[in-house]
Scaffold this motif. Structure first.
Motif, short mmCIF file in Angstrom:
data_model
loop_
_atom_site.label_atom_id
_atom_site.label_comp_id
_atom_site.label_asym_id
_atom_site.label_seq_id
_atom_site.Cartn_x
_atom_site.Cartn_y
_atom_site.Cartn_z
N PHE A 166 55.18 73.82 14.37
CA PHE A 166 54.21 72.73 14.46
C PHE A 166 54.58 71.69 15.52
CE2 PHE A 166 54.34 73.88 9.82
CZ PHE A 166 53.15 74.60 9.81
N LEU A 167 55.88 71.48 15.69
CA LEU A 167 56.33 70.43 16.61
C LEU A 167 57.70 70.78 17.15
CD1 LEU A 167 56.01 67.58 17.86
CD2 LEU A 167 57.10 66.66 15.79
N ASN A 168 57.75 71.05 18.45
CA ASN A 168 59.02 71.29 19.13
C ASN A 168 59.05 70.36 20.34
OD1 ASN A 168 61.50 72.34 19.69
ND2 ASN A 168 60.75 74.24 20.59
N HIS A 169 59.77 69.25 20.18
CA HIS A 169 59.65 68.14 21.11
C HIS A 169 61.04 67.65 21.51
CE1 HIS A 169 58.03 64.41 22.80
NE2 HIS A 169 58.90 63.73 22.09
N ASN A 170 61.17 67.24 22.76
CA ASN A 170 62.44 66.72 23.27
C ASN A 170 62.27 65.24 23.57
OD1 ASN A 170 64.80 66.11 24.58
ND2 ASN A 170 64.64 67.72 26.13
N ASN A 171 62.89 64.39 22.76
CA ASN A 171 62.77 62.95 22.98
C ASN A 171 63.33 62.51 24.33
OD1 ASN A 171 61.38 62.06 20.73
ND2 ASN A 171 63.22 61.86 19.48
N GLU A 172 64.28 63.29 24.87
CA GLU A 172 64.88 62.92 26.15
C GLU A 172 63.98 63.27 27.33
OE1 GLU A 172 67.63 61.19 26.12
OE2 GLU A 172 67.58 61.37 23.93
N ASN A 173 63.07 64.20 27.11
CA ASN A 173 62.15 64.60 28.18
C ASN A 173 60.78 64.87 27.56
OD1 ASN A 173 61.14 65.39 30.67
ND2 ASN A 173 61.82 67.52 30.42
N PRO A 174 60.15 63.81 27.03
CA PRO A 174 58.90 64.00 26.28
C PRO A 174 57.74 64.36 27.20
CG PRO A 174 59.37 61.67 26.54
CD PRO A 174 60.57 62.41 27.07
N ASN A 175 56.91 65.29 26.71
CA ASN A 175 55.72 65.68 27.47
C ASN A 175 54.73 66.36 26.53
OD1 ASN A 175 53.75 66.49 29.23
ND2 ASN A 175 55.16 67.38 30.73
N PRO A 176 53.96 65.59 25.77
CA PRO A 176 53.00 66.18 24.83
C PRO A 176 51.84 66.92 25.48
CG PRO A 176 53.50 63.89 24.29
CD PRO A 176 54.03 64.14 25.67
N PHE A 177 51.78 66.95 26.80
CA PHE A 177 50.65 67.60 27.46
C PHE A 177 50.93 69.06 27.77
CE2 PHE A 177 50.40 63.08 28.48
CZ PHE A 177 49.13 62.79 28.04
N ILE A 178 52.17 69.54 27.51
CA ILE A 178 52.50 70.93 27.76
C ILE A 178 51.72 71.82 26.80
CG2 ILE A 178 54.33 72.66 27.75
CD1 ILE A 178 54.61 70.71 30.01
N LYS A 179 51.16 72.91 27.31
CA LYS A 179 50.38 73.81 26.46
C LYS A 179 51.30 74.62 25.56
CE LYS A 179 46.48 74.32 29.64
NZ LYS A 179 45.55 73.60 28.76
N HIS A 180 50.71 75.19 24.50
CA HIS A 180 51.49 75.89 23.48
C HIS A 180 52.16 77.15 23.98
CE1 HIS A 180 48.77 73.83 20.30
NE2 HIS A 180 49.71 73.04 20.73
N ASN A 181 51.66 77.72 25.08
CA ASN A 181 52.28 78.95 25.54
C ASN A 181 53.65 78.71 26.15
OD1 ASN A 181 51.51 77.75 27.90
ND2 ASN A 181 50.05 79.34 28.53
N ASN A 182 54.00 77.45 26.35
CA ASN A 182 55.37 77.10 26.73
C ASN A 182 56.13 76.82 25.44
OD1 ASN A 182 57.75 75.78 27.43
ND2 ASN A 182 56.85 74.88 29.26
N GLN A 183 56.97 77.74 25.01
CA GLN A 183 57.60 77.64 23.70
C GLN A 183 58.65 76.53 23.64
OE1 GLN A 183 56.52 79.22 20.92
NE2 GLN A 183 54.90 79.77 22.36
N ASP A 184 58.97 75.91 24.79
CA ASP A 184 59.89 74.80 24.77
C ASP A 184 59.24 73.54 24.22
OD1 ASP A 184 61.94 76.31 25.83
OD2 ASP A 184 61.34 75.89 27.90
N CYS A 185 57.93 73.47 24.29
CA CYS A 185 57.20 72.29 23.82
C CYS A 185 55.99 72.75 23.00
CB CYS A 185 56.72 71.45 25.00
SG CYS A 185 58.05 70.78 26.01
#
Length: 262
Positions: A166-185
Motif C-alpha cells: 500500500f505504501l513504500n515511501h522514502n522520507n529522505e527522497n520523497p516523490n509521491p508522483f512515481i507510478k506504481h510500476n516503479n516498485q521502489d515507490c
C-alpha cells in the motif's frame, strides 16, 4: 426484521441485546451498514454463542467460515481445508488483479481463469463466490463479479502480507508522483479504491501486531516533500485504521503542526 422471516424474533432480540453490551460499540457501529448487518444476523443465527467480531475483517471472516455450511449442497465431496485455502488464495489473486485494473469489479472470464486456474474458477462459480453478470459488448466474453464488491476487497486483503503493497515511501527522497510500476515507490494508500482493502487488511487477526504497528508508524512519520499536501490525505485513513486496530501501540496518530490541518 431479518429474523422475522423465519419466525425467530426472539433470536433477533437476543442479538440486539448483545450488541448493546459495553465493549461492543465498534461492531454496533459497523452493522449500521445493511450488508454487514445481514452478515451478522446470519452468523448469529448459525451460532448465537459465538463472540461478536470486533473488526470488518473478522465479520467477513466469520461469514466466510459458515458460507460452505449454508451452501453444503453446492460444495463438492472432496472439499477440505486445503482446497478451501487454495480457493481463497486464488480468489484473492483475482480480486487484486481486478482492483489493479480499470475494470475493477467486472472480471472477464479469461482474466479469472488466468489468475485462478480452470478448476478453482469453476469451483468459485459453483459455490457462488463468482457470478456471471454480463457479456463483453465486443467479444461476447462472459463477465463475472464477486458475490458482493466488499467480498472482492476482503479476498484481496487476505493475500496481502506486506504493508508496503500500500505504501513504500522514502522520507529522505520523497516523490509521491512515481507510478506504481516503479516498485521502489508505491502509493496505493492515496487511491480511494484501496481504502477498504487497507481497512480489511489491518483488521486481520493473523497479521502480527508488530507488522501493523510498523505500518501505522510509517503513516505517522510520512514526509511527502510537497508542503504536506499528501500527508494531510493520510490523516482520515490513519484514523480509520486505528478503529480497525485499536491495539495499536501508538494509540493515536499525531502530526507535526496538526493544527494546520484542522
Amino acid at each position: 426484521e431479518w429474523f422475522k422471516y423465519d419466525n425467530q424474533i426472539q433470536r433477533g432480540e437476543e442479538l440486539k441485546a448483545k450488541l448493546k453490551k459495553p465493549g461492543e460499540e465498534r461492531i454496533y457501529e459497523l452493522v449500521t451498514n445493511p450488508l454487514r448487518l445481514s452478515l451478522l444476523c446470519q452468523i448469529f443465527y448459525n451460532n448465537k454463542h459465538s463472540d461478536l467480531p470486533e473488526t470488518k475483517a473478522e465479520l467477513f471472516g466469520l461469514y466466510t467460515r459458515y458460507f460452505y455450511d449454508w451452501k453444503s449442497e453446492l460444495v463438492p465431496q472432496n472439499f477440505n481445508y486445503t482446497l478451501k485455502q487454495e480457493l481463497h488464495q486464488a480468489l484473492g489473486r483475482l480480486a487484486l488483479a481486478g482492483i489493479n485494473s480499470n475494470a475493477r469489479f467486472r472480471l472477464n472470464e479469461s482474466l479469472a481463469v488466468q489468475e485462478m486456474g480452470q478448476d478453482l474458477f469453476d469451483l468459485a462459480c459453483d459455490v457462488g463466490w463468482l457470478n456471471l453478470v454480463d457479456r463483453d459488448a465486443r467479444s461476447d466474453e462472459p463477465v463475472y463479479a464477486f458475490f458482493h464488491p466488499n467480498f472482492q476487497e476482503y479476498f484481496a486483503a487476505l493475500v496481502i502480507d506486506d504493508w508496503r503493497y500500500f505504501l513504500n515511501h522514502n522520507n529522505e527522497n520523497p516523490n509521491p508522483f512515481i507510478k506504481h510500476n516503479n516498485q521502489d515507490c508505491v502509493y496505493r494508500i492515496f487511491e480511494d479504491k484501496w481504502k477498504e482493502v487497507i481497512l480489511l487488511w489491518i483488521g486481520r487477526k493473523e497479521i502480527l501486531s508488530k507488522i501493523k504497528n510498523e505500518f501505522m508508524l510509517e503513516l505517522s512519520n510520512f514526509k511527502d516533500g510537497c508542503n504536506d499536501i499528501f500527508k494531510y490525505d493520510l490523516l482520515p485513513v490513519a484514523d480509520k485504521c486505528l478503529r480497525e486496530f485499536p491495539a495499536c501501540s501508538l494509540n493515536t496518530i499525531t502530526w507535526e503542526d496538526e493544527e494546520d490541518y484542522s
